[in-house]
Design an enzyme around this catalytic site. Structure first.
Site, PDB file in Angstrom:
ATOM      1  N   SER A  16       0.859  -1.173   0.000  1.00 44.86           N
ATOM      2  CA  SER A  16       0.000   0.000   0.000  1.00 44.86           C
ATOM      3  C   SER A  16       0.900   1.229   0.000  1.00 44.86           C
ATOM      4  O   SER A  16       2.123   1.109   0.012  1.00 44.86           O
ATOM      5  CB  SER A  16      -0.887   0.008   1.241  1.00 44.86           C
ATOM      6  OG  SER A  16      -0.084   0.299   2.358  1.00 44.86           O
ATOM      7  N   LYS A  17       0.275   2.373   0.011  1.00 48.04           N
ATOM      8  CA  LYS A  17       1.046   3.622  -0.005  1.00 48.04           C
ATOM      9  C   LYS A  17       2.035   3.648   1.155  1.00 48.04           C
ATOM     10  O   LYS A  17       3.111   4.193   1.062  1.00 48.04           O
ATOM     11  CB  LYS A  17       0.099   4.809   0.126  1.00 48.04           C
ATOM     12  CG  LYS A  17      -0.458   5.195  -1.208  1.00 48.04           C
ATOM     13  CD  LYS A  17      -0.880   6.645  -1.220  1.00 48.04           C
ATOM     14  CE  LYS A  17      -1.259   7.006  -2.631  1.00 48.04           C
ATOM     15  NZ  LYS A  17      -2.545   7.584  -2.782  1.00 48.04           N
TER      16      LYS A  17
END
Ligand code: GLU
Length: 512
Positions: free
Chosen positions: A276-277
């Site tokens: 994810s980010k």
């Protein structure tokens, strides 16, 4: 390399030229996962002499981010993944932006209505809501009860023509299984589905193809476009796997041959968490802005799931275009940042050796970063210094910033040296001269080289044959020279350091 069939109809390298596509939605930016999808599609097309298309799937206008489309183009161009057909370059099956193809989707939705594979559904949002709530309360799976399926065709057409709000749904009695060239045969359990349809609470997926605002859903547009654009292979993320049986049902309803599908596994971090980010699935501009070479990033992305059988894992894009095949791992793929740094060093060395435009670009970037720091010593030829340092120390290159930190002593106007301390007490030069003076003397002698011979070869020869020097003295001398010239910083070898600094700078540094 043996070509092992992975399913009865897919080879590791297809016999025919593959037409592949990357079909991003402009609802976000390119990140590591989507770059990998684009790359695999690109490589399959190149390996087979086919075409790689870019298609913008912008049917969900509400979620479109302004500027995202342009960023996708520039990020793909930065990575050198040029598309053969698509926006900007055009092509025979355009337009390549779905928002410009609405009429085509309407035509095909209407065709399905006329052939009985789809129907118009006039149920209000309120009714569907109540239905969903009731089923939810009863613990039943959600779906549609087909209330509108029996509306006579003429009546449905008349209501639609009068402008009554409605959607078009696919009449999907079953979703076929299909062969995925990564996962194998997959799809819904048909026995379970049939049993399920026999229950009194009949429910159907009957997915929406045309929305009440007249826009197609992703499913309809995606299938229609892949068919019209003659796509032969679809490589995409596993998040689309659940939709694929429905897509195959749609192909069957149209009586079209579906492309071959391969769903690439999820990217996870070292702890097995979905990328994810927060844990590196950051957008491509982050890598670009930190100075990761496009070739490093492509190589890194390719290794996230593609299993090659080569000895080395360092590949340029060109290498991969020649080697790529559909041997893609099924399981989740672990993303290890360590691998990226290893590849970055390897690609720096490769591009230095090739001495082509990629190297010139790198020199330009590092020079710009160096000049941006300021406090550079007067008259230093920055670009030449950067060029030489990349040649001699490129094996340590990770990012311009880190490289400049490591080699800043070559640039700075204020070398910060603490007084020299001997590393050894056992110097054996057989002379009463104090060791430090001896070091200074030999160092000075080393600078007595005419400008015309001031190069790595001369310095290497001279350092190799310092008369009468013991091993211990030599070791101390190298230590002393590194202190004198670079304030003890790491970096390339001594002959290289002397060449890069130049005669004058080397000469005037021998002071305590
Ligand atoms: N528009 C979809 C996406 O954004 C494309 C999925 C596909 O490749 O079919 O990922």
């Amino acid at each position: 390399m043996g070509l092992l069939p992975i399913s009865s109809n897919t080879k590791l390298v297809p016999d025919e030229p593959a037409r592949t596509r990357f079909a991003p939605s402009p609802t976000g930016y390119l990140h590591l996962g989507s770059l990998r999808t684009a790359l695999f599609n690109y490589l399959l097309a190149k390996r087979t002499g086919g075409q790689f298309l870019l298609r913008i799937e912008d049917t969900d206008q509400k979620r479109t981010i302004p500027g995202a489309e342009e960023r996708l183009y520039s990020d793909l161009q930065w990575a050198a993944l040029e598309w053969d057909e698509g926006p900007i370059v055009g092509g025979p099956y355009g337009p390549y932006r779905q928002s410009e193809r609405t009429a085509l989707y309407h035509k095909h939705a209407n065709d399905l209505v006329h052939s009985g594979h789809a129907y118009r559904c006039f149920c209000s949002a309120g009714r569907l809501d109540t239905l969903a709530r009731q089923r939810n309360q009863a613990g039943l799976p959600l779906g549609y009860d087909r209330q509108c399926v029996d509306i006579p065709a003429e009546e449905a057409e008349e209501r639609a023509a009068k402008g009554e709000i409605h959607v078009v749904r696919l009449k999907a009695d079953e979703y076929p299984k299909f062969k995925d060239f990564v996962i194998g045969t997959t799809g819904q359990n048909q026995d379970g589905q049939k049993k399920f349809l026999k229950t009194i609470n009949r429910i159907y997926d009957d997915p929406i193809l045309l929305k009440s605002d007249g826009n197609p859903t992703y499913h309809l547009a995606n299938v229609v476009d892949d068919h019209h654009m003659k796509i032969t292979h679809v490589i995409r993320g596993t998040e689309w796997l659940a939709s694929t049986p429905m897509h195959v049902a749609l192909y069957n309803a149209f009586d079209w041959t579906p492309p071959q599908f391969g769903h690439v596994p999820l990217l996870v971090d070292l702890n097995g968490q979905k990328l994810s980010k927060r844990n590196s699935n950051i957008d491509i501009s982050f890598y670009r802005d930190s100075g990761i070479l496009p070739s490093t990033l492509l190589n890194y992305a390719a290794l996230l799931g593609w299993s090659h059988n080569q000895k080395s894992e360092v590949f340029s894009l060109k290498d991969m275009e020649e080697l790529f095949n559909l041997k893609i791992t099924k399981g989740n793929t672990i993303v290890s940042p360590e691998k990226m740094w290893f590849l970055q060093k390897a690609h720096t060395k490769r591009c230095v050796a090739e001495n082509g435009p990629e190297f010139q670009k790198l020199v330009g970037d590092v020079t710009e970063a160096a000049e941006g720091r300021g406090n550079i010593r007067a008259n230093l030829p920055v670009k030449e210094t950067v060029t030489s340092l990349l040649r001699y120390d490129g094996g340590h290159f990770t990012t311009p910033a880190q490289f400049l930190d490591r080699n800043w002593s070559f640039f700075t106007s204020s070398l910060d040296r603490t007084p020299y301390t001997l590393t050894q007490s056992d110097l054996e030069i057989g002379d009463p001269t104090p060791p430090l003076v001896a070091l200074q003397t030999v160092a000075t002698i080393l600078t007595l080289v005419p400008e015309s011979h001031w190069n790595v070869e001369t310095h290497r020869t001279n350092l190799d044959c310092i008369p009468y020097a013991s091993k211990a003295f030599k070791k101390e001398l190298y230590h002393y020279l590194r202190w004198a010239l670079l304030a003890g910083a790491p970096g390339p070898g001594m002959p290289q350091i002397m060449e890069v600094l130049g005669r004058d700078e080397t000469d005037c540094e021998y002071v305590q």
